[in-house]
Design a protein around this motif. Structure first.
Motif, mmCIF file in Angstrom:
data_model
loop_
_atom_site.group_PDB
_atom_site.id
_atom_site.type_symbol
_atom_site.label_atom_id
_atom_site.label_comp_id
_atom_site.label_asym_id
_atom_site.label_seq_id
_atom_site.Cartn_x
_atom_site.Cartn_y
_atom_site.Cartn_z
ATOM 1 N N SER A 270 0.828 -1.205 0.000
ATOM 2 C CA SER A 270 0.000 0.000 0.000
ATOM 3 C C SER A 270 0.861 1.253 0.000
ATOM 4 N N LYS A 271 1.866 1.275 0.867
ATOM 5 C CA LYS A 271 2.745 2.450 0.958
ATOM 6 C C LYS A 271 3.639 2.554 -0.267
ATOM 7 N N HIS A 272 4.077 1.428 -0.784
ATOM 8 C CA HIS A 272 4.920 1.412 -1.980
ATOM 9 C C HIS A 272 4.180 2.024 -3.171
ATOM 10 N N LEU A 273 2.908 1.710 -3.322
ATOM 11 C CA LEU A 273 2.124 2.236 -4.436
ATOM 12 C C LEU A 273 1.855 3.727 -4.286
ATOM 13 N N ARG A 274 1.831 4.204 -3.037
ATOM 14 C CA ARG A 274 1.565 5.617 -2.786
ATOM 15 C C ARG A 274 2.845 6.445 -2.625
ATOM 16 N N ASP A 275 3.980 5.852 -2.965
ATOM 17 C CA ASP A 275 5.271 6.552 -2.882
ATOM 18 C C ASP A 275 5.577 6.997 -1.458
ATOM 19 N N GLN A 276 5.162 6.217 -0.490
ATOM 20 C CA GLN A 276 5.489 6.457 0.905
ATOM 21 C C GLN A 276 6.565 5.470 1.350
ATOM 22 N N ASN A 277 7.015 5.604 2.584
ATOM 23 C CA ASN A 277 8.042 4.708 3.109
ATOM 24 C C ASN A 277 7.444 3.321 3.337
ATOM 25 N N PRO A 278 7.846 2.315 2.556
ATOM 26 C CA PRO A 278 7.222 0.985 2.691
ATOM 27 C C PRO A 278 7.647 0.239 3.952
ATOM 28 N N LEU A 279 8.647 0.755 4.669
ATOM 29 C CA LEU A 279 9.100 0.107 5.905
ATOM 30 C C LEU A 279 8.339 0.607 7.130
ATOM 31 N N ALA A 280 7.643 1.719 6.989
ATOM 32 C CA ALA A 280 6.945 2.315 8.125
ATOM 33 C C ALA A 280 5.789 1.440 8.580
ATOM 34 N N GLY A 281 5.788 1.117 9.874
ATOM 35 C CA GLY A 281 4.667 0.397 10.471
ATOM 36 C C GLY A 281 4.701 -1.104 10.363
ATOM 37 N N ILE A 282 5.753 -1.687 9.766
ATOM 38 C CA ILE A 282 5.784 -3.146 9.621
ATOM 39 C C ILE A 282 6.795 -3.799 10.565
ATOM 40 N N ASP A 283 7.568 -2.998 11.294
ATOM 41 C CA ASP A 283 8.553 -3.566 12.212
ATOM 42 C C ASP A 283 7.896 -4.313 13.370
ATOM 43 N N ARG A 284 6.620 -4.010 13.640
ATOM 44 C CA ARG A 284 5.896 -4.706 14.703
ATOM 45 C C ARG A 284 5.392 -6.074 14.258
ATOM 46 N N LEU A 285 5.499 -6.337 12.960
ATOM 47 C CA LEU A 285 4.959 -7.583 12.413
ATOM 48 C C LEU A 285 6.033 -8.586 12.004
ATOM 49 N N ILE A 286 7.240 -8.119 11.748
ATOM 50 C CA ILE A 286 8.304 -9.017 11.297
ATOM 51 C C ILE A 286 9.510 -8.879 12.215
ATOM 52 N N SER A 287 10.432 -9.824 12.127
ATOM 53 C CA SER A 287 11.595 -9.847 13.008
ATOM 54 C C SER A 287 12.622 -8.802 12.591
ATOM 55 N N ALA A 288 13.562 -8.551 13.505
ATOM 56 C CA ALA A 288 14.637 -7.610 13.204
ATOM 57 C C ALA A 288 15.501 -8.114 12.050
ATOM 58 N N GLU A 289 15.690 -9.435 11.954
ATOM 59 C CA GLU A 289 16.470 -10.004 10.856
ATOM 60 C C GLU A 289 15.790 -9.744 9.513
ATOM 61 N N ASP A 290 14.470 -9.901 9.493
ATOM 62 C CA ASP A 290 13.726 -9.619 8.268
ATOM 63 C C ASP A 290 13.837 -8.147 7.884
ATOM 64 N N MET A 291 13.744 -7.268 8.880
ATOM 65 C CA MET A 291 13.853 -5.838 8.609
ATOM 66 C C MET A 291 15.215 -5.501 8.021
ATOM 67 N N GLU A 292 16.250 -6.125 8.566
ATOM 68 C CA GLU A 292 17.595 -5.871 8.064
ATOM 69 C C GLU A 292 17.758 -6.375 6.640
ATOM 70 N N HIS A 293 17.104 -7.486 6.329
ATOM 71 C CA HIS A 293 17.207 -8.059 4.985
ATOM 72 C C HIS A 293 16.509 -7.189 3.948
ATOM 73 N N ILE A 294 15.299 -6.741 4.242
ATOM 74 C CA ILE A 294 14.512 -6.030 3.237
ATOM 75 C C ILE A 294 14.982 -4.596 3.038
ATOM 76 N N LYS A 295 15.800 -4.060 3.941
ATOM 77 C CA LYS A 295 16.325 -2.709 3.766
ATOM 78 C C LYS A 295 17.217 -2.596 2.541
ATOM 79 N N ASN A 296 17.739 -3.711 2.070
ATOM 80 C CA ASN A 296 18.629 -3.705 0.908
ATOM 81 C C ASN A 296 17.869 -3.706 -0.412
ATOM 82 N N TYR A 297 16.537 -3.732 -0.369
ATOM 83 C CA TYR A 297 15.719 -3.814 -1.576
ATOM 84 C C TYR A 297 15.000 -2.492 -1.813
#
Length: 308
Positions: A123-150
């Motif tokens: 949803s945020k990606h399509l609206r040109d917003q920060n796609p990482l905002a608000g999802i850290d409560r749903l996925i692990s820190a390792e996942d967050m670190e991985h997806i930051k490279n994309y």
């Protein structure tokens, strides 16, 4: 997204306030020239603006239909995302060999919550917003670190989903058929994301919009000359009413043609994501507190509200 039927008049005409002011001044000037200074030769046959108005009506109708088709396709894709997200969670809860044991249960919860994060990030990606905002409560820190490279965060989350399903198959938690079915569900998500990105990245032809707008302005400028002889000073409110109708239809088409621009006429992806999160957490037997902005007393009393 505009959710209520009682839309304020201020909101409707606020979109064309500049056009209304211009048309009022222009129609008033023509009336003054005709009635006060007796420039009677400025009158033209009513058939001239009538023919032009008919042509513009057909063009506006075509443009509105094309814009609504884009909006409806976006809404259909997000409806499919809701259904497939529920399907994925159901498959996880029923396919895994022993979902009550700690490791298998953690696997199901991890994938289900990551899917919620995927919906929010898309949803945020399509609206040109920060796609990482608000999802850290749903996925692990390792996942967050991985997806930051994309640069495409939803794609990165789908990759993690596929890796976890492959590992579950290797551990024997899923058989071959179940892995294939889950992979088909992930493929459906990829197709739906691609459809949304296609709508987002396919610009509505600018020349088409400019030509229609130019023709519309020409029609409005000719209209007072065709009405002044028959209606006199009354042509001012008539021109304003006719021009407002045409300009509102044009604005409606412009707003609908881009359903992911974070406007009140957008596809309500934020509200849909909240519905997805509520349903999935309830399937996981977790508590979910619904946002008061959508369901609270204040929203129930208001005539109109937006989910942006």
């Amino acid at each position: 997204m505009l959710l209520k039927e009682n839309i304020p008049v201020k909101y409707i005409f606020g979109k064309i306030i500049k056009e209304i002011v211009f048309v009022t001044l222009y129609a008033g000037l023509i009336a003054i020239l005709y009635n006060t200074f007796h420039f009677t030769r400025i009158s033209i046959p009513i058939a001239v603006p009538t023919i032009l108005g008919t042509v513009i009506s057909l063009l506006l109708a075509f443009k509105s239909n094309q814009a609504y088709d884009r909006w409806w396709e976006a809404r259909t894709l997000w409806g499919a995302i809701v259904n497939d997200t529920r399907t994925l969670t159901r498959q996880l809860m029923t396919f895994v060999t022993c979902p009550d044991t700690e490791d298998e249960k953690a696997f199901c919860i991890r994938l289900a919550k990551r899917q919620i994060a995927w919906c929010i990030s898309l949803s945020k990606h399509l609206r040109d917003q920060n796609p990482l905002a608000g999802i850290d409560r749903l996925i692990s820190a390792e996942d967050m670190e991985h997806i930051k490279n994309y640069s495409n965060v939803p794609l990165a989350l789908q990759e993690l989903q596929a890796i976890d399903i492959r590992n579950a198959h290797k551990l024997g938690w899923l058989n071959d058929f179940q892995q294939i079915q889950l992979d088909k569900t992930l493929t459906a998500f990829s197709n739906e994301m691609g459809g949304c990105e296609r709508i987002k990245n396919t610009v509505f032809p600018a020349t088409y919009s400019h030509y229609i707008h130019f023709s519309l302005v020409l029609f409005i400028m000719l209209l007072p000359f065709g009405l002044i002889e028959f209606f006199g000073i009354i042509e001012i409110p008539l021109v304003i009413a006719i021009a407002s109708s045409f300009f509102l239809i044009e604005k409606m088409a412009i707003h609908l043609q881009d359903p992911f621009e974070n406007k009140p006429t957008d596809t309500p992806t934020t509200a849909i994501c909240r519905t997805i999160e509520r349903d999935i957490k309830q399937m996981l037997k977790e508590n979910y507190k619904q946002d008061e902005k959508i369901s609270g007393p204040a929203s129930q009393k208001s005539k109109v509200f937006y989910v942006l």
